[in-house]
Design an enzyme around this catalytic site. Sequence first.
Site, PDB file in Angstrom:
ATOM      1  N   ARG A  15     -54.513  23.850 -54.670  1.00  0.00           N
ATOM      2  CA  ARG A  15     -53.650  23.167 -53.868  1.00  0.00           C
ATOM      3  C   ARG A  15     -52.923  22.250 -54.531  1.00  0.00           C
ATOM      4  NH1 ARG A  15     -57.747  21.043 -49.465  1.00  0.00           N
ATOM      5  NH2 ARG A  15     -58.595  20.576 -51.309  1.00  0.00           N
ATOM      6  N   LYS A  75     -57.160  15.837 -54.923  1.00  0.00           N
ATOM      7  CA  LYS A  75     -58.010  15.760 -55.073  1.00  0.00           C
ATOM      8  C   LYS A  75     -58.780  14.067 -55.759  1.00  0.00           C
ATOM      9  CE  LYS A  75     -61.672  18.183 -54.116  1.00  0.00           C
ATOM     10  NZ  LYS A  75     -62.332  18.301 -52.578  1.00  0.00           N
ATOM     11  N   TYR A  94     -57.469  12.603 -50.916  1.00  0.00           N
ATOM     12  CA  TYR A  94     -58.695  12.953 -50.649  1.00  0.00           C
ATOM     13  C   TYR A  94     -59.523  11.821 -51.877  1.00  0.00           C
ATOM     14  CZ  TYR A  94     -57.999  16.394 -47.270  1.00  0.00           C
ATOM     15  OH  TYR A  94     -57.370  17.179 -46.130  1.00  0.00           O
ATOM     16  N   HIS A  96     -63.191   9.864 -51.230  1.00  0.00           N
ATOM     17  CA  HIS A  96     -64.075  10.163 -50.987  1.00  0.00           C
ATOM     18  C   HIS A  96     -65.025   9.280 -51.486  1.00  0.00           C
ATOM     19  CE1 HIS A  96     -64.381  13.625 -48.092  1.00  0.00           C
ATOM     20  NE2 HIS A  96     -63.200  14.211 -48.560  1.00  0.00           N
ATOM     21  N   GLU A 118     -59.041  10.945 -46.027  1.00  0.00           N
ATOM     22  CA  GLU A 118     -60.115  11.272 -45.320  1.00  0.00           C
ATOM     23  C   GLU A 118     -60.701  10.525 -44.401  1.00  0.00           C
ATOM     24  OE1 GLU A 118     -60.340  11.075 -48.188  1.00  0.00           O
ATOM     25  OE2 GLU A 118     -61.727   9.469 -48.732  1.00  0.00           O
ATOM     26  N   VAL A 267     -70.857  25.956 -42.521  1.00  0.00           N
ATOM     27  CA  VAL A 267     -69.151  25.312 -42.636  1.00  0.00           C
ATOM     28  C   VAL A 267     -69.767  23.807 -42.655  1.00  0.00           C
ATOM     29  CG1 VAL A 267     -67.498  25.143 -42.173  1.00  0.00           C
ATOM     30  CG2 VAL A 267     -68.489  27.312 -41.750  1.00  0.00           C
ATOM     31  N   ASP A 270     -70.902  20.963 -46.591  1.00  0.00           N
ATOM     32  CA  ASP A 270     -70.277  19.315 -47.171  1.00  0.00           C
ATOM     33  C   ASP A 270     -71.030  18.555 -46.283  1.00  0.00           C
ATOM     34  OD1 ASP A 270     -69.140  20.142 -44.698  1.00  0.00           O
ATOM     35  OD2 ASP A 270     -67.186  18.839 -45.952  1.00  0.00           O
TER      36      ASP A 270
HETATM   37  N1  LIG Z   1     -67.273  24.049 -45.832  1.00  0.00           N
HETATM   38  C1  LIG Z   1     -66.127  23.539 -45.846  1.00  0.00           C
HETATM   39  O1  LIG Z   1     -65.044  23.847 -46.891  1.00  0.00           O
HETATM   40  C2  LIG Z   1     -65.638  22.221 -45.201  1.00  0.00           C
HETATM   41  C3  LIG Z   1     -64.293  22.708 -44.722  1.00  0.00           C
HETATM   42  C4  LIG Z   1     -63.567  21.897 -43.489  1.00  0.00           C
HETATM   43  C5  LIG Z   1     -65.183  20.953 -42.845  1.00  0.00           C
HETATM   44  N2  LIG Z   1     -66.030  21.556 -42.928  1.00  0.00           N
HETATM   45  C6  LIG Z   1     -66.795  20.971 -42.179  1.00  0.00           C
HETATM   46  O2  LIG Z   1     -67.700  21.009 -41.473  1.00  0.00           O
HETATM   47  C7  LIG Z   1     -68.353  20.245 -39.939  1.00  0.00           C
HETATM   48  C8  LIG Z   1     -68.087  20.150 -38.640  1.00  0.00           C
HETATM   49  O3  LIG Z   1     -67.039  19.857 -39.155  1.00  0.00           O
HETATM   50  P1  LIG Z   1     -65.757  19.671 -37.585  1.00  0.00           P
HETATM   51  O4  LIG Z   1     -64.127  18.932 -38.233  1.00  0.00           O
HETATM   52  O5  LIG Z   1     -65.077  21.046 -36.806  1.00  0.00           O
HETATM   53  O6  LIG Z   1     -65.977  18.273 -36.695  1.00  0.00           O
HETATM   54  P2  LIG Z   1     -66.047  17.859 -35.390  1.00  0.00           P
HETATM   55  O7  LIG Z   1     -66.215  16.892 -35.363  1.00  0.00           O
HETATM   56  O8  LIG Z   1     -64.554  18.826 -34.443  1.00  0.00           O
HETATM   57  O9  LIG Z   1     -66.842  19.527 -34.507  1.00  0.00           O
HETATM   58  C9  LIG Z   1     -67.983  18.454 -34.849  1.00  0.00           C
HETATM   59  C10 LIG Z   1     -68.978  19.498 -33.451  1.00  0.00           C
HETATM   60  O10 LIG Z   1     -70.663  19.603 -33.580  1.00  0.00           O
HETATM   61  C11 LIG Z   1     -71.067  19.148 -32.416  1.00  0.00           C
HETATM   62  N3  LIG Z   1     -72.272  19.125 -32.670  1.00  0.00           N
HETATM   63  C12 LIG Z   1     -73.580  17.482 -33.109  1.00  0.00           C
HETATM   64  N4  LIG Z   1     -74.462  17.845 -32.751  1.00  0.00           N
HETATM   65  C13 LIG Z   1     -74.480  19.284 -32.821  1.00  0.00           C
HETATM   66  C14 LIG Z   1     -76.021  20.037 -32.102  1.00  0.00           C
HETATM   67  N5  LIG Z   1     -77.192  19.607 -32.323  1.00  0.00           N
HETATM   68  N6  LIG Z   1     -75.719  20.691 -31.935  1.00  0.00           N
HETATM   69  C15 LIG Z   1     -74.591  21.605 -31.263  1.00  0.00           C
HETATM   70  N7  LIG Z   1     -73.675  20.902 -31.065  1.00  0.00           N
HETATM   71  C16 LIG Z   1     -73.194  20.171 -31.777  1.00  0.00           C
HETATM   72  C17 LIG Z   1     -70.266  17.679 -31.600  1.00  0.00           C
HETATM   73  O11 LIG Z   1     -70.460  17.793 -30.106  1.00  0.00           O
HETATM   74  C18 LIG Z   1     -68.532  18.593 -31.808  1.00  0.00           C
HETATM   75  O12 LIG Z   1     -68.460  18.960 -30.945  1.00  0.00           O
HETATM   76  C19 LIG Z   1     -67.968  19.285 -40.522  1.00  0.00           C
HETATM   77  O13 LIG Z   1     -69.173  18.799 -41.292  1.00  0.00           O
HETATM   78  C20 LIG Z   1     -67.058  19.070 -41.855  1.00  0.00           C
HETATM   79  O14 LIG Z   1     -67.135  18.312 -43.035  1.00  0.00           O
HETATM   80  C21 LIG Z   1     -66.257  22.399 -43.632  1.00  0.00           C
END
Ligand SMILES: NC(=O)c1ccc[n+]([C@@H]2O[C@H](COP(=O)([O-])OP(=O)(O)OC[C@H]3O[C@@H](n4cnc5c(N)ncnc54)[C@H](O)[C@@H]3O)[C@@H](O)[C@H]2O)c1
Length: 379
Positions: A15, A75, A94, A96, A118, A267, A270
Amino acid sequence: MVIGVPKEIKNNENRVALTPAGVAEFRRYGHTVYVQVNAGVESGFEDEEYIDAGAIMLPTIEEVYGISEMIMKVKEPIASEYELIKEDQLLFTYFHFASSEELTHAMIDRKAVCLAYETVEKTDRSLPLLIPMSEVAGRMAVQEGAKYLEKPQKGRGILLGGVPGVKPAHVLILGGGIVGTQAAKMAAGLGAHVTIMDISLPRLRYLSDIMPENVDTLMSNEYSIREAVKTSDLIIGAVLIPGAKAPHLITRDMLKLMRAGTVLVDVAVDQGGCIETCVPTTHENPTYVIDNVVHYCVANMPGAVPYTSTVALTNATLTYALQLANKGWQKACLDNDELKRGLNVVNGKIVYKGVADAFGLPLEDVTELLKKEEEQIDF
Ligand SMILES: NC(=O)c1ccc[n+]([C@@H]2O[C@H](COP(=O)([O-])OP(=O)(O)OC[C@H]3O[C@@H](n4cnc5c(N)ncnc54)[C@H](O)[C@@H]3O)[C@@H](O)[C@H]2O)c1
């Protein structure tokens, strides 16, 4: 202000922090933008496009850091960049910090002003500069899941949408936040039967109102998850408990309940992953199989689609970057609490509680510090 955009040098980061459209916006307000040669090429933006938008191209990263008041990056700086950073230089990227004590100390030592994407936070506690990457990852989760459901990829050999006369696949999404909502929209659009689970009833009510017919909502609990995994073809982990490790909603013993070739896309990897058997993987080698269940656990999913990710990120960062450039970081942060919450390290002092707590270092009051800055600067 003089703005600099270096080429990202962290491994596999394609990026760039600013598109030619962003350069044109800065130019419209009279700012000068230096972009390192080839900075945008991996995201699909050639040097000529930056030049046409009004940027000045510089051949080396040293020149970009050397001339700029504000550095815009994607980054966190890596070790070879530390010595390029100057006292008082504003870094908008970012960081972190809480995951790297070395980086924290390096930025303290350089006496830079570190505004972290972040931790820019709105009053409703949403994180506007993290949302775009969650949107990308959520949509990608379905695309990747569909691919790994194919037989040659060790999946069950089922098409997400089915065909007339054949049932569609069943997609289970754990967490109905940004990632989960985007994943549900994509899966539903492809014709799959989708179930979203969340622990928030208001969120489930909202999702139930806005989602199409082929999406069900279900309260998340161990009993329901255990039942649902038996008939799901693709399971997407998308939970987040802010500031904590993701809970293991899918435990190792549940893999035995799944059909052979079921695909898990975690997902939340992280944050440690919400699938007990989740181990971070890379785009080069994204999957592994345990108990005949395919695991996809790439920690930087947006990295695979740098064009989309770059444009999505810069769409969100640009309004904040313009405020910083137009007013100077001190006044911009005094005027806008969202930006103020982004300040992590200022001229050798930690001003973000999470970072100070992570390493047992002293915390400086950011408002006091900004007031002192205000006294020194004639706005
Ligand atoms: N792998 C990647 O490249 C990548 C990229 C972006 C985000 N992420 C990660 O994805 C994850 C989700 O991010 P987001 O932006 O959607 O977060 P978000 O806060 O918008 O949504 C998280 C949801 O999880 C729910 N939740 C919490 N505990 C729960 C449970 N026990 N059962 C069911 N649902 C539950 C919450 O109520 C909330 O609605 C984060 O860990 C974020 O860091 C990873």
